[in-house]
Design an enzyme around this catalytic site. Structure first.
Site, short mmCIF file in Angstrom:
data_model
loop_
_atom_site.label_atom_id
_atom_site.label_comp_id
_atom_site.label_asym_id
_atom_site.label_seq_id
_atom_site.Cartn_x
_atom_site.Cartn_y
_atom_site.Cartn_z
N LYS A 1 -130.64 4.55 0.04
CA LYS A 1 -130.40 3.43 -0.87
C LYS A 1 -128.97 2.94 -0.70
O LYS A 1 -128.02 3.64 -1.05
CB LYS A 1 -130.62 3.83 -2.33
CG LYS A 1 -130.62 2.59 -3.23
CD LYS A 1 -130.37 2.90 -4.69
CE LYS A 1 -128.92 2.96 -5.06
NZ LYS A 1 -128.16 1.71 -4.86
N GLU B 1 -119.87 13.37 -1.96
CA GLU B 1 -118.52 13.00 -1.52
C GLU B 1 -118.04 11.97 -2.52
O GLU B 1 -118.52 10.85 -2.54
CB GLU B 1 -118.59 12.46 -0.08
CG GLU B 1 -117.25 12.49 0.59
CD GLU B 1 -116.49 11.21 0.38
OE1 GLU B 1 -115.68 11.16 -0.57
OE2 GLU B 1 -116.73 10.26 1.14
N CYS C 1 -111.89 6.26 -0.42
CA CYS C 1 -111.85 7.43 -1.30
C CYS C 1 -110.66 8.33 -0.98
O CYS C 1 -110.15 9.01 -1.84
CB CYS C 1 -113.15 8.20 -1.22
SG CYS C 1 -113.75 8.37 0.45
N GLU D 1 -108.80 7.20 -10.28
CA GLU D 1 -109.00 6.47 -9.03
C GLU D 1 -109.04 4.96 -9.34
O GLU D 1 -109.91 4.51 -10.09
CB GLU D 1 -110.33 6.92 -8.41
CG GLU D 1 -110.55 6.38 -7.02
CD GLU D 1 -111.77 7.02 -6.34
OE1 GLU D 1 -112.83 7.11 -6.98
OE2 GLU D 1 -111.64 7.40 -5.17
#
Ligand code: NAI
Ligand code: MG
Length: 508
Positions: A204, A280, A314, A413
């Site tokens: 997906k 992850e 990331c 983040e």
């Protein structure tokens, strides 16, 4: 010259490409917009579609089939049937290699088209979509294709009474959920080893960036990957994503995205069939510069490491920790890097800094920039949303000085072109600050002192530590996190561990 090449050559200049130029390119590219199940494009069972909006001009570029639980179920059934039939899973590794190499050749043949789809869909500069993202996708497929017929199983030291074999078998049906920051590359980090190992796959893509993958899966079929082995279901997270995570007949899940959603997948597994989950997730990577480092190299990498891909990486080195004695000198140079990375139209081949993904991410980044100022950090460069008249989403490279590690902009983040600068006095303090985070994906250290470099590489709790660079190693090194940055590793031969089951066979 292909249509895509022509378009790239004549890319619109200036910040606001006439919307009909993008529309024309799209009409020639004919983006695939349906669900790919059992080797065919089909509409969603519900008949629903969702709008894809380009971040370059804020206009609708495609209506994409909105897959949900029913479509996921159809895709899983098709994947199961293909797996059980052995049409891919029982092939000799050398035979899978042949097909995967053909797949890589087709990707290379269509590299311009894929790069253009990626850029129009999510705003990455065209020169990087082609030379970095698509190029690495091709490299990854070739690497796992070439690797898979060179991996040996084991014989156990049972003694002479019998023979113990330890074999690696494919997992079966693997589900993968992909983010939007590197739509094709993050997909390839998963589909290349998953397919090479002989699994069937239901993938997906993120709802913000499905177009390039829908073309890639068609090329996989053209290369000869059998129907049902590689399925792609576009759709939203809480519907299609959750259905994949909870499916009773999915044997393993591989996810890349936020830590928040990574935790959902652990729950989905517990609530369903206990499938192994590899994650992850986010990062807030420390980038530690000592006074003895090569400062010019450190400045360039520290800036580019964050501003590349608009900070939507990331492992971006977003906590820039500088030894106090050189901080001011370093920041003056860094300002120059920021000035050279002003955001511009990503379809212009000269542009190095494109758009932010969309309006939602732009608001989120701007709210962090506000929070940084409220908490008392000093806005040293950038900080503004620009080019709003274009209808697109652009934010200046931004540097905050005088950041404390407890501040929101040092702990959370941001996923935007924002660097948080923290001063430190010695190596002990650097390690303490570096580890004071819920994340542990990546860290970088700049120093000419080899003892210090090695000591820090051991003491910092992160899946990767780079010395005198913020990147490196390419596909040969495993990628993944300590702590809340995730579970398991992508890239390298170690990625195969997630996509294979270990079987012990004993013969008396
Ligand atoms: P997200 O984690 O929500 O999306 C990633 C993928 O997960 C997408 O395919 C999405 O459809 C799916 N997903 C979302 N909610 C789900 C659910 N409830 N169940 C199953 N699947 C679900 O990331 P989002 O919201 O797009 O971005 C928010 C923040 O997440 C970013 O600002 C960034 O900080 C972080 N992020 C980190 C990434 C990384 O590479 N580590 C990639 C993308 C986002
Ligand atoms: Mg989300």
């Amino acid at each position: 010259m292909s249509l895509a090449e022509t378009f790239i050559k004549n890319a619109p200049q200036g910040i606001s490409p006439a919307s009909d130029e993008i529309a024309q390119a799209l009409s020639r590219l004919e983006p695939r917009t349906q669900i790919f199940i059992d080797g065919k494009f089909v509409p969603a069972a519900s008949g629903k579609t969702f709008d894809r909006i380009s971040p370059i001009n804020g206009k609708v570029i495609a209506k994409v089939a909105e897959g949900d639980a029913e479509d996921i179920d159809r895709a899983v059934k098709s994947a199961r049937k293909a797996f059980d039939s052995g049409v891919w899973s029982d092939l000799a590794p050398a035979a899978r290699k042949k097909t995967l190499l053909r797949f890589a050749d087709l990707l290379a043949k269509h590299a311009d088209e894929l790069a253009l789809l990626e850029t129009i869909d999510m705003g990455k500069p065209i020169r990087f979509s082609k030379a970095v993202d698509v190029a690495m996708v091709i490299e990854h497929v070739r690497w796992y294709a070439e690797a898979i017929d060179k991996v040996y199983d084991e014989i156990a030291p049972t003694g002479p009474g019998g023979l113990g074999m330890i074999r690696r078998e494919p997992m079966g049906v693997v589900g993968a959920v992909i983010p939007w920051n590197y739509p094709l590359l993050m997909a390839a980090w998963k589909f290349a080893p998953i397919l090479a190992a002989g699994n069937s796959l239901v993938m997906k893509p993120a709802e913000q960036s499905p177009l390039s993958l829908l073309r890639v899966v068609e090329l996989a079929a053209e290369a000869g990957i059998p129907a049902g082995v590689f399925n792609v279901v576009p759709g939203f997270g809480p519907t299609a994503g959750a259905a994949l995570g909870k499916h009773m007949d999915v044997d393993a899940i591989s996810f890349t995205g936020s830590t928040e959603v990574g935790k959902y997948f652990l729950k989905y597994s517990g609530e369903s069939n206990m499938k192994p989950v590899s994650l992850e997730c986010g990062g807030k990577s420390p980038n530690i510069v000592f006074a003895d480092a090569d400062l010019d190299q450190a400045v360039m990498a520290s800036g580019m490491g964050v501003f590349f891909n608009s900070g939507q990486s990331c492992n971006a080195p977003t906590r820039l920790m500088i030894e106090a004695s050189i901080k001011d000198q370093f920041l003056e140079k860094l300002k120059g890097v920021a000035a050279n990375m002003a955001p511009d139209n990503p379809l212009n081949p000269k542009t190095a800094h494109g758009t932010i993904l969309d309006g939602t991410q732009t608001k989120r980044i701007m709210s962090y920039i506000e929070a940084g100022q409220k908490e008392g950090a000093k806005l040293f460069a950038g900080g503004k949303q620009v080019h709003q008249a274009s209808g697109g989403y652009y934010i200046e490279p931004t540097i905050f000085d005088n950041v404390k590690n407890s501040m929101k902009i040092a702990q959370e983040e941001i996923f935007g072109p924002v660097i948080s600068v923290i001063a430190f006095k010695d190596a002990n303090e650097a390690v303490q600050i570096a580890n004071d985070t819920i994340y542990g994906l990546w860290a970088s250290v700049w120093t000419k002192n080899i003892d210090r470099a090695l000591t820090l590489s051991r003491k910092i709790r992160a899946g990767t530590v780079t010395i005198n660079d913020v990147d490196g190693g390419g596909i040969t090194l495993p990628f993944g996190g300590y702590k809340q940055s995730g579970i398991g590793r992508d890239k390298s031969l170690h990625a195969l561990e997630k996509y294979t089951q270990m079987k012990a066979i004993y013969i008396k």
